[in-house]
Motif scaffolding. Sequence first.
Motif, PDB file in Angstrom:
ATOM      1  N   THR A  22     106.805  42.509  62.635  1.00  0.00           N
ATOM      2  CA  THR A  22     107.334  42.175  61.204  1.00  0.00           C
ATOM      3  C   THR A  22     105.710  41.109  61.622  1.00  0.00           C
ATOM      4  O   THR A  22     105.759  40.175  62.671  1.00  0.00           O
ATOM      5  CB  THR A  22     108.224  41.569  61.251  1.00  0.00           C
ATOM      6  N   GLY A  23     105.135  40.737  60.198  1.00  0.00           N
ATOM      7  CA  GLY A  23     104.258  39.421  60.236  1.00  0.00           C
ATOM      8  C   GLY A  23     102.829  39.716  60.507  1.00  0.00           C
ATOM      9  O   GLY A  23     102.137  38.710  60.708  1.00  0.00           O
ATOM     10  N   VAL A  24     102.428  40.571  61.165  1.00  0.00           N
ATOM     11  CA  VAL A  24     100.316  40.866  61.881  1.00  0.00           C
ATOM     12  C   VAL A  24     100.272  41.520  60.423  1.00  0.00           C
ATOM     13  O   VAL A  24      98.834  41.402  60.965  1.00  0.00           O
ATOM     14  CB  VAL A  24     101.466  42.047  62.895  1.00  0.00           C
TER      15      VAL A  24
ATOM     16  N   ARG B 238      95.304  23.262  66.013  1.00  0.00           N
ATOM     17  CA  ARG B 238      95.307  24.274  67.361  1.00  0.00           C
ATOM     18  C   ARG B 238      96.720  24.310  68.061  1.00  0.00           C
ATOM     19  O   ARG B 238      97.002  25.041  67.925  1.00  0.00           O
ATOM     20  CB  ARG B 238      94.600  23.925  68.297  1.00  0.00           C
ATOM     21  N   ALA B 239      97.495  23.305  67.788  1.00  0.00           N
ATOM     22  CA  ALA B 239      98.860  22.691  68.408  1.00  0.00           C
ATOM     23  C   ALA B 239     100.021  23.073  67.570  1.00  0.00           C
ATOM     24  O   ALA B 239     100.497  24.035  67.541  1.00  0.00           O
ATOM     25  CB  ALA B 239      99.209  21.662  68.133  1.00  0.00           C
ATOM     26  N   ILE B 240      99.433  23.530  65.784  1.00  0.00           N
ATOM     27  CA  ILE B 240     100.699  24.712  65.104  1.00  0.00           C
ATOM     28  C   ILE B 240     100.541  25.996  65.752  1.00  0.00           C
ATOM     29  O   ILE B 240     101.730  26.936  66.024  1.00  0.00           O
ATOM     30  CB  ILE B 240     100.075  23.861  63.662  1.00  0.00           C
ATOM     31  N   ALA B 241      98.835  25.931  65.443  1.00  0.00           N
ATOM     32  CA  ALA B 241      99.091  27.710  66.244  1.00  0.00           C
ATOM     33  C   ALA B 241      99.796  28.143  67.656  1.00  0.00           C
ATOM     34  O   ALA B 241     100.231  28.991  67.924  1.00  0.00           O
ATOM     35  CB  ALA B 241      97.677  28.217  65.890  1.00  0.00           C
ATOM     36  N   LYS B 242      99.637  26.793  68.832  1.00  0.00           N
ATOM     37  CA  LYS B 242     100.428  27.645  69.860  1.00  0.00           C
ATOM     38  C   LYS B 242     101.413  26.797  70.181  1.00  0.00           C
ATOM     39  O   LYS B 242     102.406  28.197  70.538  1.00  0.00           O
ATOM     40  CB  LYS B 242      99.907  26.006  70.559  1.00  0.00           C
ATOM     41  N   LEU B 243     102.231  26.409  69.280  1.00  0.00           N
ATOM     42  CA  LEU B 243     103.586  25.971  68.798  1.00  0.00           C
ATOM     43  C   LEU B 243     104.365  27.394  68.300  1.00  0.00           C
ATOM     44  O   LEU B 243     105.592  27.784  68.576  1.00  0.00           O
ATOM     45  CB  LEU B 243     103.992  24.507  68.720  1.00  0.00           C
ATOM     46  N   ALA B 244     103.558  27.485  67.215  1.00  0.00           N
ATOM     47  CA  ALA B 244     104.692  29.060  66.934  1.00  0.00           C
ATOM     48  C   ALA B 244     104.050  30.289  67.173  1.00  0.00           C
ATOM     49  O   ALA B 244     104.825  30.825  67.488  1.00  0.00           O
ATOM     50  CB  ALA B 244     103.636  29.179  65.506  1.00  0.00           C
ATOM     51  N   HIS B 245     102.612  30.365  67.913  1.00  0.00           N
ATOM     52  CA  HIS B 245     103.007  31.539  68.791  1.00  0.00           C
ATOM     53  C   HIS B 245     103.971  31.106  70.662  1.00  0.00           C
ATOM     54  O   HIS B 245     104.407  31.749  70.477  1.00  0.00           O
ATOM     55  CB  HIS B 245     101.301  31.591  69.603  1.00  0.00           C
ATOM     56  N   ARG B 246     104.427  29.906  70.531  1.00  0.00           N
ATOM     57  CA  ARG B 246     105.480  29.855  71.845  1.00  0.00           C
ATOM     58  C   ARG B 246     106.503  30.449  71.129  1.00  0.00           C
ATOM     59  O   ARG B 246     107.349  30.941  71.374  1.00  0.00           O
ATOM     60  CB  ARG B 246     105.371  28.818  72.278  1.00  0.00           C
TER      61      ARG B 246
ATOM     62  N   ILE C 127     108.422  37.279  64.655  1.00  0.00           N
ATOM     63  CA  ILE C 127     108.164  37.483  63.201  1.00  0.00           C
ATOM     64  C   ILE C 127     106.553  36.901  62.513  1.00  0.00           C
ATOM     65  O   ILE C 127     105.713  37.210  61.717  1.00  0.00           O
ATOM     66  CB  ILE C 127     108.543  36.393  62.458  1.00  0.00           C
ATOM     67  N   GLY C 128     105.211  37.128  64.460  1.00  0.00           N
ATOM     68  CA  GLY C 128     104.314  37.361  63.374  1.00  0.00           C
ATOM     69  C   GLY C 128     103.515  35.851  62.763  1.00  0.00           C
ATOM     70  O   GLY C 128     104.019  35.005  62.787  1.00  0.00           O
ATOM     71  N   ALA C 129     102.784  36.097  61.811  1.00  0.00           N
ATOM     72  CA  ALA C 129     102.162  35.485  60.487  1.00  0.00           C
ATOM     73  C   ALA C 129     103.341  34.360  60.022  1.00  0.00           C
ATOM     74  O   ALA C 129     103.245  32.913  59.336  1.00  0.00           O
ATOM     75  CB  ALA C 129     101.365  35.314  60.381  1.00  0.00           C
ATOM     76  N   ARG C 130     104.613  35.021  59.700  1.00  0.00           N
ATOM     77  CA  ARG C 130     105.439  33.916  58.738  1.00  0.00           C
ATOM     78  C   ARG C 130     105.958  33.143  60.206  1.00  0.00           C
ATOM     79  O   ARG C 130     106.950  31.727  59.223  1.00  0.00           O
ATOM     80  CB  ARG C 130     106.404  35.750  59.013  1.00  0.00           C
ATOM     81  N   ARG C 131     106.076  33.184  60.977  1.00  0.00           N
ATOM     82  CA  ARG C 131     106.950  31.468  61.885  1.00  0.00           C
ATOM     83  C   ARG C 131     105.698  30.578  61.138  1.00  0.00           C
ATOM     84  O   ARG C 131     105.993  29.211  61.033  1.00  0.00           O
ATOM     85  CB  ARG C 131     105.942  31.788  63.285  1.00  0.00           C
ATOM     86  N   LEU C 132     104.038  30.583  60.663  1.00  0.00           N
ATOM     87  CA  LEU C 132     103.507  29.487  59.987  1.00  0.00           C
ATOM     88  C   LEU C 132     103.872  29.278  59.510  1.00  0.00           C
ATOM     89  O   LEU C 132     104.200  27.771  59.016  1.00  0.00           O
ATOM     90  CB  LEU C 132     101.862  30.204  60.199  1.00  0.00           C
TER      91      LEU C 132
ATOM     92  N   ARG D 126     116.022  29.477  67.839  1.00  0.00           N
ATOM     93  CA  ARG D 126     116.374  30.366  67.149  1.00  0.00           C
ATOM     94  C   ARG D 126     116.751  29.987  65.374  1.00  0.00           C
ATOM     95  O   ARG D 126     116.829  30.690  65.075  1.00  0.00           O
ATOM     96  CB  ARG D 126     117.105  30.616  67.872  1.00  0.00           C
ATOM     97  N   TYR D 127     117.510  28.886  65.719  1.00  0.00           N
ATOM     98  CA  TYR D 127     117.977  28.145  64.628  1.00  0.00           C
ATOM     99  C   TYR D 127     116.915  27.509  63.626  1.00  0.00           C
ATOM    100  O   TYR D 127     116.874  27.842  62.052  1.00  0.00           O
ATOM    101  CB  TYR D 127     119.281  27.138  64.816  1.00  0.00           C
ATOM    102  N   ILE D 128     116.320  26.591  63.960  1.00  0.00           N
ATOM    103  CA  ILE D 128     114.933  25.246  63.068  1.00  0.00           C
ATOM    104  C   ILE D 128     113.945  26.585  62.551  1.00  0.00           C
ATOM    105  O   ILE D 128     113.529  26.860  62.075  1.00  0.00           O
ATOM    106  CB  ILE D 128     115.276  24.721  63.993  1.00  0.00           C
ATOM    107  N   LEU D 129     113.778  27.344  64.513  1.00  0.00           N
ATOM    108  CA  LEU D 129     112.051  28.313  64.041  1.00  0.00           C
ATOM    109  C   LEU D 129     112.417  29.192  63.524  1.00  0.00           C
ATOM    110  O   LEU D 129     110.932  29.980  63.910  1.00  0.00           O
ATOM    111  CB  LEU D 129     111.334  27.466  64.705  1.00  0.00           C
TER     112      LEU D 129
END
Length: 442
Positions: free
Chosen positions: A58-60, A373-381, A389-394, A439-442
Motif C-alpha cells: 500500500t502507498g507505493v 531529508r529528516a522527514i523522509a528518513k524518519l518516515a522510512h524508519r 504504508i508507503g507514501a501515506r506515512r508522509l 504504532r499508535y502515533i505514526l
Amino acid sequence: MNLTPKEIVEYLDNYVIAQKDAKKTIALALRTRYRRMQLDDDLKNEITPKNILMIGSTGVGKTEISRRLAKMMKVPFIKVEASKYTEVGFVGRDVESMIRDLVVNAISIVKAEQEEANKDKIENYIINKITEKLLPPLPAGASESKKDDYQRLLEAMEKRIESGEMDDKVIELEIEKLNIEFNDTNLPPEMAKVQESFSKVFASINKEDNKKEVTVKDAKMLLRQEATTKLLDMTRINAEALRRAENGGIIFLDEIDKIALSEKSQGRNDPSKEGVQRDLLPIVEGSSVSTKYGTINTDHILFIAAGAFHVSKPSDLIPELQGRFPLRVELEALTEETLYKILTQTQNSLLKQYQALLGVEGMQLTFEDEAVRAIAKLAHRANETAEDIGARRLHTVLERILEDISFNADEYKGKEFVVTAKLVHEKLDDAVEDEDLSRYIL
C-alpha cells in the motif's frame, strides 16, 4: 488520447516517483488501445486489451498511476474494491454493478463536454430568463420608438446581469420540477426504470411550478440545470457515453488479493471469495451487461487489478482469472530517497499543499532541505518498524510536525516560519524510536 508511451510516462513522472516498470507497462497498454482504434473493424474487434495485475504494498503509487492516467486521457474510469463484492445469491454488491458505475462515469464526462460546447447557449438561456423577470415585455401595439428604446434597455440589462451587477436583486423565479434520476448501480436496470417511472408519476400529480423568491446570483445556478436539461440531447449523450465506456473505459480493481484464497487462509470454505472470482471471469473476459442506458459489451474495457499480496500470492487466484491478467508488474518499495523526491519533485506535493493552506492565514511556511531529508528518513524508519504504508506515512508525519504551527497560525500572520531539521527531530524522534508509540502515533 494520441500520446506516445514516452509522453505518457513523462506525464506520470510529475505525479508518481519511481515505479518505471509499472508506468511503462500501463503506457504501452494505453498506446495499444489507440493503435487498435485506427484499424479496420474486422481486425479491431479481434484485438482485446491486455489486462494488468499490479503487485505492491500500500502507498507505493498503484492507485495514483491509474487515476492520473484516466484524468490525462479523459476516459471513463472507476476505482472499485474487489473485497466489497459478493457472488450472486449473497447479500451485497454484484460484480456487474462496476460496469454500471463505469457507464454513469462516462455519462458525466460526455455531459460535461456537451455543457462546455453549448456554454454560450446555456448562458443565453439563463440571461434571457432573468431579463424577462427584471424587465417585463412591452404591451402589444407599442410604437416603433418605444420598441427601439426597449431594445436598448434590454441589451443594457443583459450586460448588467452578465457582469454580476444585478446579483443582489431579488426576483420571483418559477423553477420547473425536474425528473429525479436514480443512479443506484447496484439495482438491476429493470428496477431502476420502475423507480424512475414512479418519480415521473409523482411529478405529474403536482404540475404546479415551484415559485421562489431568490437573488439573481442564486437564480443563475438554479436555471443552469433547467437549461442543461432543455438544451442538451440526453439520448445522444447516453449513446456516446456507452460507446466510450465500451472502447475506452478503465476499471481499477483494487484489493484483488483479498478475494484470493491462500493455503494458509481459513477462508478456503468461504464460497463468497471464490464465487466473486468466478463472477468476475465473464466480465473481464467479455460479456454483455444490461444498464438502464442500454447494453454494454465489456470485451474492450481495460482492467487493472492491484493488490499487496502479503498473505496470498497471485497464483492463489483461480487459474481462469489469472489468465485474464497476462501483464504482471511488481512495484518497488519506497526508499528514503524516493520519499524525499515525493516531497520535493511531485507536482502539488504535500509540502506545497501545506504552504498554500497556511498561506491563507497570511504566513509563509518554508522547509529547510535538511528538514525535508529528516522527514523522509524518519518516515522510512517508521515504515520499517511498524506496518509499511508507503507514501501515506508522509501525511501522518507532516501532520504531527505541523499540528501546533497550524493551530497557532494566526500568531504568524505576515511572518515566515521555517521548519528546521531540529524541529522535525524534536517532534518525531521519540515516536519513531519507541516501537509501541510509533504504532499508535505514526
